[in-house]
Design an enzyme around this catalytic site. Structure first.
Site, PDB file in Angstrom:
ATOM      1  N   ASN A  53      26.616  30.885  30.327  1.00  0.00           N
ATOM      2  CA  ASN A  53      26.577  29.108  30.471  1.00  0.00           C
ATOM      3  C   ASN A  53      26.884  28.555  29.237  1.00  0.00           C
ATOM      4  O   ASN A  53      27.063  27.213  29.382  1.00  0.00           O
ATOM      5  CB  ASN A  53      25.239  28.880  31.138  1.00  0.00           C
ATOM      6  N   ARG A  60      27.717  20.713  30.411  1.00  0.00           N
ATOM      7  CA  ARG A  60      26.428  21.379  30.849  1.00  0.00           C
ATOM      8  C   ARG A  60      25.231  20.648  30.412  1.00  0.00           C
ATOM      9  O   ARG A  60      24.889  20.436  29.130  1.00  0.00           O
ATOM     10  CB  ARG A  60      26.370  22.686  30.545  1.00  0.00           C
ATOM     11  N   TYR A  65      21.804  19.528  25.947  1.00  0.00           N
ATOM     12  CA  TYR A  65      22.549  20.354  25.055  1.00  0.00           C
ATOM     13  C   TYR A  65      23.706  19.683  24.389  1.00  0.00           C
ATOM     14  O   TYR A  65      24.309  20.164  23.271  1.00  0.00           O
ATOM     15  CB  TYR A  65      23.288  21.573  25.762  1.00  0.00           C
ATOM     16  N   ASN A 116      23.016  33.486  20.226  1.00  0.00           N
ATOM     17  CA  ASN A 116      22.199  32.519  21.426  1.00  0.00           C
ATOM     18  C   ASN A 116      22.394  33.239  22.628  1.00  0.00           C
ATOM     19  O   ASN A 116      23.469  33.172  22.807  1.00  0.00           O
ATOM     20  CB  ASN A 116      22.975  31.098  21.170  1.00  0.00           C
ATOM     21  N   ALA A 119      19.911  32.145  28.597  1.00  0.00           N
ATOM     22  CA  ALA A 119      18.839  32.458  29.348  1.00  0.00           C
ATOM     23  C   ALA A 119      18.338  34.124  29.262  1.00  0.00           C
ATOM     24  O   ALA A 119      17.343  34.441  29.597  1.00  0.00           O
ATOM     25  CB  ALA A 119      19.312  32.235  30.903  1.00  0.00           C
ATOM     26  N   HIS A 122      15.349  35.303  27.431  1.00  0.00           N
ATOM     27  CA  HIS A 122      13.835  34.914  27.970  1.00  0.00           C
ATOM     28  C   HIS A 122      13.558  36.371  29.097  1.00  0.00           C
ATOM     29  O   HIS A 122      12.670  36.450  29.698  1.00  0.00           O
ATOM     30  CB  HIS A 122      13.599  33.935  28.897  1.00  0.00           C
ATOM     31  N   ASP A 129      16.525  45.725  23.190  1.00  0.00           N
ATOM     32  CA  ASP A 129      16.686  47.427  22.661  1.00  0.00           C
ATOM     33  C   ASP A 129      18.131  47.492  21.856  1.00  0.00           C
ATOM     34  O   ASP A 129      18.336  48.379  21.118  1.00  0.00           O
ATOM     35  CB  ASP A 129      16.773  48.123  23.820  1.00  0.00           C
ATOM     36  N   GLU A 140      18.411  34.350  15.552  1.00  0.00           N
ATOM     37  CA  GLU A 140      18.509  33.763  16.878  1.00  0.00           C
ATOM     38  C   GLU A 140      18.749  32.412  16.576  1.00  0.00           C
ATOM     39  O   GLU A 140      18.078  31.741  16.131  1.00  0.00           O
ATOM     40  CB  GLU A 140      17.146  34.017  17.389  1.00  0.00           C
ATOM     41  N   HIS A 142      18.949  28.617  19.223  1.00  0.00           N
ATOM     42  CA  HIS A 142      19.072  27.900  20.612  1.00  0.00           C
ATOM     43  C   HIS A 142      19.309  26.300  20.217  1.00  0.00           C
ATOM     44  O   HIS A 142      18.902  25.773  19.022  1.00  0.00           O
ATOM     45  CB  HIS A 142      17.640  28.094  21.042  1.00  0.00           C
ATOM     46  N   LEU A 143      20.289  25.861  20.980  1.00  0.00           N
ATOM     47  CA  LEU A 143      20.485  24.259  20.888  1.00  0.00           C
ATOM     48  C   LEU A 143      19.366  23.580  21.007  1.00  0.00           C
ATOM     49  O   LEU A 143      18.902  22.705  20.131  1.00  0.00           O
ATOM     50  CB  LEU A 143      21.632  24.086  21.751  1.00  0.00           C
ATOM     51  N   SER A 144      18.615  23.898  21.997  1.00  0.00           N
ATOM     52  CA  SER A 144      17.440  23.007  22.346  1.00  0.00           C
ATOM     53  C   SER A 144      16.031  23.623  21.679  1.00  0.00           C
ATOM     54  O   SER A 144      16.169  24.875  21.504  1.00  0.00           O
ATOM     55  CB  SER A 144      17.428  23.153  23.963  1.00  0.00           C
ATOM     56  N   ARG A 153      10.416  29.391  29.137  1.00  0.00           N
ATOM     57  CA  ARG A 153      11.676  29.442  28.149  1.00  0.00           C
ATOM     58  C   ARG A 153      10.858  29.918  26.732  1.00  0.00           C
ATOM     59  O   ARG A 153      11.192  29.856  25.611  1.00  0.00           O
ATOM     60  CB  ARG A 153      12.287  28.151  27.810  1.00  0.00           C
TER      61      ARG A 153
HETATM   62  C1  DQA Z   1      19.748  28.187  25.053  1.00  0.00           C
HETATM   63  C2  DQA Z   1      18.077  27.910  25.700  1.00  0.00           C
HETATM   64  C3  DQA Z   1      18.027  28.830  26.847  1.00  0.00           C
HETATM   65  O1  DQA Z   1      16.681  28.529  27.469  1.00  0.00           O
HETATM   66  C4  DQA Z   1      19.042  28.616  28.118  1.00  0.00           C
HETATM   67  O2  DQA Z   1      18.741  29.265  28.969  1.00  0.00           O
HETATM   68  C5  DQA Z   1      20.492  28.524  27.627  1.00  0.00           C
HETATM   69  C6  DQA Z   1      20.666  27.784  25.947  1.00  0.00           C
HETATM   70  C7  DQA Z   1      19.785  26.748  24.009  1.00  0.00           C
HETATM   71  O3  DQA Z   1      20.681  27.191  23.335  1.00  0.00           O
HETATM   72  O4  DQA Z   1      19.103  26.022  23.843  1.00  0.00           O
HETATM   73  O5  DQA Z   1      21.313  28.707  28.151  1.00  0.00           O
HETATM   74  O6  DQA Z   1      19.482  29.136  24.675  1.00  0.00           O
END
Ligand code: DQA
Length: 194
Positions: A53, A60, A65, A116, A119, A122, A129, A140, A142-144, A153
Site C-alpha cells: 500500500n 492514501r 501519511y 518500511n 502492515a 505487524h 526470518d 526499520e 515508518h512514516l507514522s 500496530r
Molecule cells: C506504516 C505503518 C503500518 O502500520 C501501516 O500498515 C502502513 C504504513 C507507516 O509507514 O507508517 O502501511 O508502515
C-alpha cells in the site's frame, strides 16, 4: 554544530563489515565474482524496501501519511544517499514473497537495508526470518508513529531483528534511516576522527 564528512570506503573494508563484494553488477548478472577491472573503491549500496500500500502514498489516508508520494520519497532518498556516499536501490511491492525474495537477493549485493514493511511489520514472521537469514543490517522505518496508533500496530516483528527503528517523522524518517545505516556501516565519520 558537528560538521560531518563522508569518506569513501574501500571494498576490503566493506567486505569486512558485510561480507560482500561491491563491484557494480548488472541486474541480470549471475553469481557474484570479482571482475578483473573492478575499481577497488566502490560505492556501498543500500536497498530501500517498501511494503504493501505504500505505492498509494500521496492519496492514501493523507491525514496519517501526508501528501508526499513514494516517488517524492525516492527522489529525496537518492539526493540524501549522494551526500552520504551511498548508492540506493529503491523498491516497492505489495507481495510478502516478493519482499522476501528481494531481502534474500540483497546478500552479497547491498551493504544494508532500509525497510518500511507496511502492515507486514505487524504480521510477518517470514520477513523477520528472511532478515535473520541474510544477516544484513536493517533499519526499520515508518512514516507514522505506530505506537500512537491502534494497539495492533504496536507489535513489530521487524524490530526484533532490526538495528533500530524510526517512526513518526513522515518521509524525513527515510533520511534519518539513511544516516543511521551509513553510521552503522562506519561510513559517516565525524570530521577530525577519520
Ligand atoms: C506504516 C505503518 C503500518 O502500520 C501501516 O500498515 C502502513 C504504513 C507507516 O509507514 O507508517 O502501511 O508502515
Amino acid at each position: 554544530m558537528m560538521v560531518r564528512h563522508y569518506r569513501p570506503v574501500r571494498a576490503a573494508e566493506l567486505q569486512r563489515i558485510a561480507g560482500m563484494d561491491f563491484c557494480p553488477r548488472p541486474a541480470n548478472a549471475g553469481p557474484l565474482a570479482l571482475s578483473a577491472n573492478c575499481d577497488r573503491t566502490m560505492t556501498p549500496s543500500v536497498l530501500i524496501l517498501n511494503g504493501p500500500n505504500l505505492n498509494l502514498l500521496g492519496t492514501r489516508q493523507p491525514e496519517v501519511y501526508g501528501r508526499a508520494t513514494l516517488a517524492d520519497i525516492e527522489r529525496d532518498c537518492r539526493a540524501k544517499a549522494d551526500t552520504l556516499g551511498l548508492a540506493v536501490d529503491f523498491r516497492q511491492s505489495n507481495g510478502e514473497g516478493t519482499l522476501i525474495d528481494w531481502i534474500h537477493a540483497a546478500r552479497g549485493t547491498h551493504a544494508g537495508i532500509v525497510l518500511n514493511a507496511g502492515a507486514y511489520t505487524h504480521t510477518s514472521i517470514a520477513i523477520m526470518d528472511a532478515i535473520s537469514s541474510v544477516e544484513l543490517p536493517v533499519i526499520e522505518v515508518h512514516l507514522s508513529n505506530i505506537h500512537r496508533r491502534e494497539p495492533f500496530r504496536h507489535q513489530s516483528y521487524i524490530s526484533k531483528v532490526a538495528v533500530g527503528m524510526i517512526c513518526g517523522f513522515g518521509p524525513f524518517g527515510y533520511q534519518i534511516a539513511l544516516e543511521a545505516i551509513a553510521n552503522h556501516l562506519g561510513i559517516a565519520t565525524p570530521r577530525g576522527t577519520a
